[in-house]
Every structure is written in C-alpha cells, then in structure tokens.
Design a protein around this motif. Sequence first.
Motif, PDB file in Angstrom:
ATOM      1  N   ILE A  62      52.495  47.024  54.904  1.00  0.00           N
ATOM      2  CA  ILE A  62      52.122  48.258  54.405  1.00  0.00           C
ATOM      3  C   ILE A  62      51.701  47.882  52.963  1.00  0.00           C
ATOM      4  O   ILE A  62      52.533  46.954  52.210  1.00  0.00           O
ATOM      5  CB  ILE A  62      53.116  49.208  54.320  1.00  0.00           C
ATOM      6  CG1 ILE A  62      53.428  49.329  56.010  1.00  0.00           C
ATOM      7  CG2 ILE A  62      52.524  50.400  53.613  1.00  0.00           C
ATOM      8  CD1 ILE A  62      54.530  50.592  56.041  1.00  0.00           C
ATOM      9  N   ALA A  63      50.605  48.122  52.425  1.00  0.00           N
ATOM     10  CA  ALA A  63      49.956  48.010  51.179  1.00  0.00           C
ATOM     11  C   ALA A  63      50.097  46.522  50.861  1.00  0.00           C
ATOM     12  O   ALA A  63      50.596  46.231  49.767  1.00  0.00           O
ATOM     13  CB  ALA A  63      50.972  48.993  50.151  1.00  0.00           C
ATOM     14  N   GLN A  64      49.712  45.491  51.671  1.00  0.00           N
ATOM     15  CA  GLN A  64      49.760  44.447  51.317  1.00  0.00           C
ATOM     16  C   GLN A  64      48.640  43.813  50.312  1.00  0.00           C
ATOM     17  O   GLN A  64      48.961  42.625  49.635  1.00  0.00           O
ATOM     18  CB  GLN A  64      49.492  43.633  52.492  1.00  0.00           C
ATOM     19  CG  GLN A  64      48.276  43.831  53.216  1.00  0.00           C
ATOM     20  CD  GLN A  64      48.379  42.700  54.466  1.00  0.00           C
ATOM     21  OE1 GLN A  64      48.964  41.835  54.770  1.00  0.00           O
ATOM     22  NE2 GLN A  64      46.937  43.203  55.375  1.00  0.00           N
ATOM     23  N   ASN A  65      47.552  44.637  50.195  1.00  0.00           N
ATOM     24  CA  ASN A  65      46.555  44.190  49.267  1.00  0.00           C
ATOM     25  C   ASN A  65      46.524  45.047  48.066  1.00  0.00           C
ATOM     26  O   ASN A  65      45.236  45.261  47.420  1.00  0.00           O
ATOM     27  CB  ASN A  65      45.138  44.019  50.026  1.00  0.00           C
ATOM     28  CG  ASN A  65      45.261  42.936  50.853  1.00  0.00           C
ATOM     29  OD1 ASN A  65      45.864  41.959  50.850  1.00  0.00           O
ATOM     30  ND2 ASN A  65      44.486  43.097  52.236  1.00  0.00           N
ATOM     31  N   SER A  66      47.403  45.854  47.969  1.00  0.00           N
ATOM     32  CA  SER A  66      47.595  46.904  46.778  1.00  0.00           C
ATOM     33  C   SER A  66      47.160  46.537  45.582  1.00  0.00           C
ATOM     34  O   SER A  66      46.727  47.033  44.632  1.00  0.00           O
ATOM     35  CB  SER A  66      48.710  47.938  46.934  1.00  0.00           C
ATOM     36  OG  SER A  66      49.876  47.034  46.511  1.00  0.00           O
ATOM     37  N   LYS A  67      47.648  45.222  45.191  1.00  0.00           N
ATOM     38  CA  LYS A  67      47.721  44.855  44.002  1.00  0.00           C
ATOM     39  C   LYS A  67      46.671  43.814  43.625  1.00  0.00           C
ATOM     40  O   LYS A  67      46.240  43.090  42.747  1.00  0.00           O
ATOM     41  CB  LYS A  67      49.076  44.046  43.471  1.00  0.00           C
ATOM     42  CG  LYS A  67      50.093  44.937  43.426  1.00  0.00           C
ATOM     43  CD  LYS A  67      51.738  44.353  42.811  1.00  0.00           C
ATOM     44  CE  LYS A  67      52.892  45.176  42.991  1.00  0.00           C
ATOM     45  NZ  LYS A  67      53.734  44.553  42.594  1.00  0.00           N
ATOM     46  N   LYS A  68      45.887  43.620  44.826  1.00  0.00           N
ATOM     47  CA  LYS A  68      44.797  42.468  44.765  1.00  0.00           C
ATOM     48  C   LYS A  68      43.684  43.146  44.099  1.00  0.00           C
ATOM     49  O   LYS A  68      43.176  44.299  44.355  1.00  0.00           O
ATOM     50  CB  LYS A  68      44.447  41.994  46.081  1.00  0.00           C
ATOM     51  CG  LYS A  68      43.369  40.896  46.466  1.00  0.00           C
ATOM     52  CD  LYS A  68      42.980  40.661  47.530  1.00  0.00           C
ATOM     53  CE  LYS A  68      41.699  39.404  47.537  1.00  0.00           C
ATOM     54  NZ  LYS A  68      41.718  39.252  49.040  1.00  0.00           N
ATOM     55  N   LYS A  69      42.830  42.489  43.022  1.00  0.00           N
ATOM     56  CA  LYS A  69      41.671  42.996  42.505  1.00  0.00           C
ATOM     57  C   LYS A  69      40.547  42.809  43.180  1.00  0.00           C
ATOM     58  O   LYS A  69      40.338  41.562  43.801  1.00  0.00           O
ATOM     59  CB  LYS A  69      41.492  41.956  41.086  1.00  0.00           C
ATOM     60  CG  LYS A  69      42.623  42.449  40.044  1.00  0.00           C
ATOM     61  CD  LYS A  69      42.750  41.692  38.778  1.00  0.00           C
ATOM     62  CE  LYS A  69      43.657  42.012  37.732  1.00  0.00           C
ATOM     63  NZ  LYS A  69      43.442  41.046  36.478  1.00  0.00           N
ATOM     64  N   ARG A  70      40.102  43.817  43.296  1.00  0.00           N
ATOM     65  CA  ARG A  70      38.671  43.967  44.303  1.00  0.00           C
ATOM     66  C   ARG A  70      37.602  43.738  43.331  1.00  0.00           C
ATOM     67  O   ARG A  70      37.413  44.434  42.170  1.00  0.00           O
ATOM     68  CB  ARG A  70      38.451  45.070  45.283  1.00  0.00           C
ATOM     69  CG  ARG A  70      39.640  45.083  46.182  1.00  0.00           C
ATOM     70  CD  ARG A  70      39.524  46.468  46.973  1.00  0.00           C
ATOM     71  NE  ARG A  70      40.815  46.568  47.932  1.00  0.00           N
ATOM     72  CZ  ARG A  70      40.807  47.524  48.835  1.00  0.00           C
ATOM     73  NH1 ARG A  70      39.800  48.523  48.788  1.00  0.00           N
ATOM     74  NH2 ARG A  70      41.753  47.557  49.628  1.00  0.00           N
ATOM     75  N   GLU A  71      36.481  42.998  43.739  1.00  0.00           N
ATOM     76  CA  GLU A  71      35.173  42.986  42.999  1.00  0.00           C
ATOM     77  C   GLU A  71      34.297  44.121  43.264  1.00  0.00           C
ATOM     78  O   GLU A  71      34.119  44.356  44.136  1.00  0.00           O
ATOM     79  CB  GLU A  71      34.629  41.544  43.465  1.00  0.00           C
ATOM     80  CG  GLU A  71      35.285  40.160  43.223  1.00  0.00           C
ATOM     81  CD  GLU A  71      34.487  39.124  43.442  1.00  0.00           C
ATOM     82  OE1 GLU A  71      33.310  39.308  43.895  1.00  0.00           O
ATOM     83  OE2 GLU A  71      35.116  37.886  43.460  1.00  0.00           O
ATOM     84  N   ILE A  72      34.030  44.766  42.246  1.00  0.00           N
ATOM     85  CA  ILE A  72      33.508  46.056  42.282  1.00  0.00           C
ATOM     86  C   ILE A  72      31.826  45.474  41.877  1.00  0.00           C
ATOM     87  O   ILE A  72      31.426  45.128  40.561  1.00  0.00           O
ATOM     88  CB  ILE A  72      33.952  47.069  41.207  1.00  0.00           C
ATOM     89  CG1 ILE A  72      35.128  47.364  41.788  1.00  0.00           C
ATOM     90  CG2 ILE A  72      32.974  48.268  41.228  1.00  0.00           C
ATOM     91  CD1 ILE A  72      35.718  48.485  40.816  1.00  0.00           C
ATOM     92  N   VAL A  73      31.033  45.587  42.695  1.00  0.00           N
ATOM     93  CA  VAL A  73      29.641  45.194  42.239  1.00  0.00           C
ATOM     94  C   VAL A  73      28.875  46.463  41.851  1.00  0.00           C
ATOM     95  O   VAL A  73      28.706  47.426  42.425  1.00  0.00           O
ATOM     96  CB  VAL A  73      28.701  44.653  43.738  1.00  0.00           C
ATOM     97  CG1 VAL A  73      27.376  44.534  43.322  1.00  0.00           C
ATOM     98  CG2 VAL A  73      29.704  43.555  44.251  1.00  0.00           C
TER      99      VAL A  73
END
Length: 472
Positions: A62-73
């Motif tokens: 659960i919430a494994q990518n919650s702290k991963k920074k996503r690239e906002i285009v």
Amino acid sequence: MASIHCSRGLTGPTSSLRLAPRITPIITWAAPFSTTPAVDSKVPNAKKPLQVIGRHIRRGKIAQNSKKKREIVRIKKPEPGQRKAFRKRIQLSNSNAAAVTGLPVLEAETMASKENLCRMVGLPDKLVDQLRALEAFKPTQFWGLFRKPHMLVRTETVSLMERLNEAATQKQTLRTVLTGGKNSGKSLMLLQAMSHALLNKWVVINIPEAQDLVNANTEYSPVPNTSPMQFFQPTYCLSLLQMILKANGEVLKAYKLSKNYSDLQLIHLPEDGTLYDLAAAAKEAEFAWPVVQALWHELTAVPGRPPVLLTVDGLSHLMKQSAYRDPSFNIVHAHDLTLVRLLVDALAGHTPFANGGAVVAGTSRSNAPRSASMELALAQVAARNAGLEDVPAADPYRRDYDPRVYEAVCNVDVLEVNGISKLEARAVMEYWVASGVLQTTVNEATVTEKWSIGGHGLLGEMERAALENIRL
C-alpha cells in the motif's frame, strides 16, 4: 432371559459382528477462489499478490509510490482567442504550388463579359487585401492549395454582374437572394460580386456571418424612447466601421460631407471632413451606431455618391427570433436589432439608394436555421420567375409563419446557383493540373467522373472529391 443371552451373543468374543470405528471429521481450511496463480517466494521476479483496498485492486504494498516524485509535464495553454483564430485562419497562397501563367487578371469588366465564360481569372494583390479586410474568404474554401487566388467565370457570374452594371447605370437598387444546394458556390458568388464592385469603385459593406448578429455573442444596449424596444450593438458596429475603412478607404476620401455632424459630439471629426473622416471618428464603441447611421445616410440619401453594394451571408439567421433578451427577459426578434433592421429594410426595398446599388444576400444549407416564411416567399418568387401556374401556397396547418419575415423577402429577385457545366468543370480541372495539385489527365472521361461524383457539377463537392486528400 432371552434378552440377556442376546446381549451376550452380540458382545461376546465369539461374535462375528464388530462396531464401526468412530469417525472424527477432519477440518480443512480452503483458500478463496482466485484466478491469480500462487506466488513462490523462491522464484525471482515473481508477481506479488493482489491486495483489495475497498473497491480498488492494487498490486504490491500500500502506498508504495507515495514518496516517488512524479514528472509533471506542463503544457502552455492557448491564449484567449487563439483556438478561434486557428480555426478561422485563411491561407491564400502556397509557395509549393506551381505558378499558372497565361490566365487573365481580373479587371473592372472582366466578369461581366461573356467572352470570359468558362475561364479562370486571377485576383490582383490589392483586391485580395480588400477582400481579406471584408472577410470575404471562407476557411472551408481551397485557396491555400494554389500559388495565387483564381476564380471561375461561370454563367451565373456573368448574369449577376450584368445586373449590377444595370443597377448602377439606371440608379436603381438590385435586391437579389442567392439560393441553391449545399456547396454549390453561393459564398463564392458573393465574393465575385464584391470583387466586381470594388474594381468599379463602389462602396462595399459586407456581413460575413449573419449569425454573429443574433447569437448573443456581442454586447447590446437598448435604444431609448423606442416602442417596441430596439437594441443596438456598439462593439459589432465599431468593427464594421473599421472593416469599411480598410476596404473602401480610397473611395471614401474622395467625397465631402453634405452637412455638419456636430450633434454627434465627435471630437476627431473636422468641419470640412470626408466620408473617411466620418467613419474614422468613432474611436469608442458608444459612438459607433450613430456614426453608422450618419454614414449610411450619406451613402444612400445624398446624390453624387458612389453606388453601394451590401452583401449578407447566411440570410436565414436574420429571419428568426434572436438569442437576446429584453429587460423583461422576453426573447428579442432579430428585426428589433437596429443593425439587422437596417439590412432588412434595404433588402425589402424600404431604403432607396439615390446613387444606385445592390443588396445581395446568400442563403446557406450547411449552417442555417429553418425559416418557413422565408422559404415560402423565395419559393413563390422562383415559381413566378419560371412562369409556373401553380405557385406554392402557405400550409394552413403550420403555426410558425412570421409576417415580418415574409414581408422582407416577398419582393426580391432569386438567383439559383447550382452545379457548373462540364465545360466549366474542364476549365477548373485544367487549372488544378497546371497548379500541380491534381495528378491526372484531363479528358472527357476524367471530367465526367469528377463532375458526376461532385453531385452533377457542385463546385464544392468536386473540390472535395479531387483535392481533399491533398488538403489533409
């Protein structure tokens, strides 16, 4: 005694009967049914089991990518009006197309001469600028495929130009409505009328889209002390004056004002000004409608002025209820808008042109509301012109007839614009081949093919059949 012996017989050591062993139920816990294969921890890269979170199914923790920074285009949004400008862009030249030589250039009497029938004529650069200012070109037309704009002189063209010359010579007013099927060339016929008038030093006033006057997309204000209440559109009137100045500036500068217009309180208008100065004096939208009235009076009521050509595309939009509302939230009829009323009076013949001129309006089949009164009036006029005895009558079961609309168009002339002939189609296709946009041999077979596919000579349909894949 018998019962005792029986009991002993059953339980004694010599008896052959034995009791069944006691059955103890074995409880086994079965896993819930699932189509997902079991995951072996020893197998590398094995998929993790699904976890059910509410109504959603998620794989892994659960919430494994919650702290991963996503690239906002981030995409730059278009500026206000940019989409509309792209949708309505007009391209009148193509440097990749071959230049066609040997064709005549349009002059004052070119389209009124029968010698130029079935010929393509080129538009001079100055005339192109004037027509662009009048918004005479349409985005749906195929101008952008050729090196320079050219037009076909067809039979209806010569007929309309002869009527314009006759109206100017006899100081009369020509009132004509162009009808015909979809993509038959009615808008192009209006453009040819404007070209002829501009080359002959007329004053041309064009309403490129009649729906812009009635769809409630422009500001409007009530006219004081009017009953029924009238409304004027200041912003549209201001843009109309600027359009008139760009297209007819040289002609308007040659004529002086007939009277003093100090009551309009125009600080930019000189005392001995010209018609150009009068039209340019409206710097704000609130002065636009009085200036339009004054300019219209100078052009139509004062002798010694040039002829006037008034063109309207999409006439049926002016023959219905508008999208505007009065202060009581009642629907405003289109004829209660002052600018529309000016156009309708000119079309109905209530406004005489002292110096001659014409009012040419075109109907539309692609974007137009149905107007029962206008269709009835035009059908009756066409029947009378054809000499038919059975003139169409009003349907007694219809309740949507409008007497104001019927009165406006019951006495106009009707010019039917239909398909071109095969000889005219051949001239058009030869021009396409010479420009390099059509790769075929022009002979009787190919001309008949395109002419038939195009709905028996509908110019717009022929362009679609032959040039649509190139345009894309």
